[in-house]
Design a protein around this motif. Sequence first.
Motif, mmCIF file in Angstrom:
data_model
loop_
_atom_site.group_PDB
_atom_site.id
_atom_site.type_symbol
_atom_site.label_atom_id
_atom_site.label_comp_id
_atom_site.label_asym_id
_atom_site.label_seq_id
_atom_site.Cartn_x
_atom_site.Cartn_y
_atom_site.Cartn_z
ATOM 1 N N ALA A 197 0.835 -1.200 0.000
ATOM 2 C CA ALA A 197 0.000 0.000 0.000
ATOM 3 C C ALA A 197 0.870 1.250 0.000
ATOM 4 C CB ALA A 197 -0.943 -0.010 1.203
ATOM 5 N N ILE A 198 1.946 1.254 0.782
ATOM 6 C CA ILE A 198 2.855 2.403 0.824
ATOM 7 C C ILE A 198 3.551 2.572 -0.526
ATOM 8 C CG2 ILE A 198 4.994 3.279 1.867
ATOM 9 C CD1 ILE A 198 4.030 2.051 4.514
ATOM 10 N N ALA A 249 1.950 6.498 -7.096
ATOM 11 C CA ALA A 249 0.901 7.431 -7.498
ATOM 12 C C ALA A 249 1.358 8.876 -7.301
ATOM 13 C CB ALA A 249 -0.382 7.154 -6.722
ATOM 14 N N ALA A 250 2.026 9.153 -6.185
ATOM 15 C CA ALA A 250 2.507 10.507 -5.927
ATOM 16 C C ALA A 250 3.585 10.903 -6.938
ATOM 17 C CB ALA A 250 3.049 10.602 -4.500
ATOM 18 N N TRP A 251 4.496 10.006 -7.244
ATOM 19 C CA TRP A 251 5.552 10.290 -8.221
ATOM 20 C C TRP A 251 4.953 10.551 -9.605
ATOM 21 C CZ3 TRP A 251 7.264 7.479 -12.539
ATOM 22 C CH2 TRP A 251 8.432 7.973 -13.126
ATOM 23 N N ALA A 257 2.388 1.622 -3.478
ATOM 24 C CA ALA A 257 1.391 2.099 -4.441
ATOM 25 C C ALA A 257 1.156 3.590 -4.267
ATOM 26 C CB ALA A 257 0.085 1.320 -4.281
ATOM 27 N N CYS A 258 1.072 4.065 -3.052
ATOM 28 C CA CYS A 258 0.893 5.500 -2.800
ATOM 29 C C CYS A 258 2.103 6.284 -3.281
ATOM 30 C CB CYS A 258 0.645 5.754 -1.313
ATOM 31 S SG CYS A 258 -0.960 5.188 -0.743
ATOM 32 N N GLY A 259 3.290 5.750 -3.080
ATOM 33 C CA GLY A 259 4.506 6.417 -3.540
ATOM 34 C C GLY A 259 4.544 6.515 -5.062
#
Length: 150
Positions: A8-9, A15-17, A11-13
């Motif tokens: 999950a972390i 998406a943010a990039w 995937a969030c990273g």
Amino acid sequence: MLVILLLAIAACGIAAWTLYEMKNMQARLLSENGLPEVTEVVEPIAPVYVPLDTFTVSLKPGSEEYDRVLYIGLTLRVGNEEDKSRIEKYLPEVRSRLLMLFSGRSAEELSVNEGKSQLIQDIKQILSTPLDEKSGVTVTDVLFNAFILR
């Protein structure tokens, strides 16, 4: 649980990039090209249709068939009002040309889609030949209202 949390972390990273890179690309494009140009919206031209009465034509006899009949209804889409008025003015000649075209076909030709497509092209071509001392009409499409082979 730990693996799911790490996924999950990650995937969030990612998406943010991706969001950061997309904003950078958009900023670069705007700085290179300046402000985007405003294009003028062109209103679509209303189509001009010419409905024709239905035709009932005896077809050319095939190898095994002797008496086949085509019942066909057409609507022509033309380029402008001038072409529509020219067709209406020379309607007997237009109908005669189309009757001659239809009667030269066989049921085998018209029973397949390729034959129908070829018929549309031939209708466009036969109506583009001059009806008067000026030019012929510009038929942009031929629409079948009825198409019955018997």
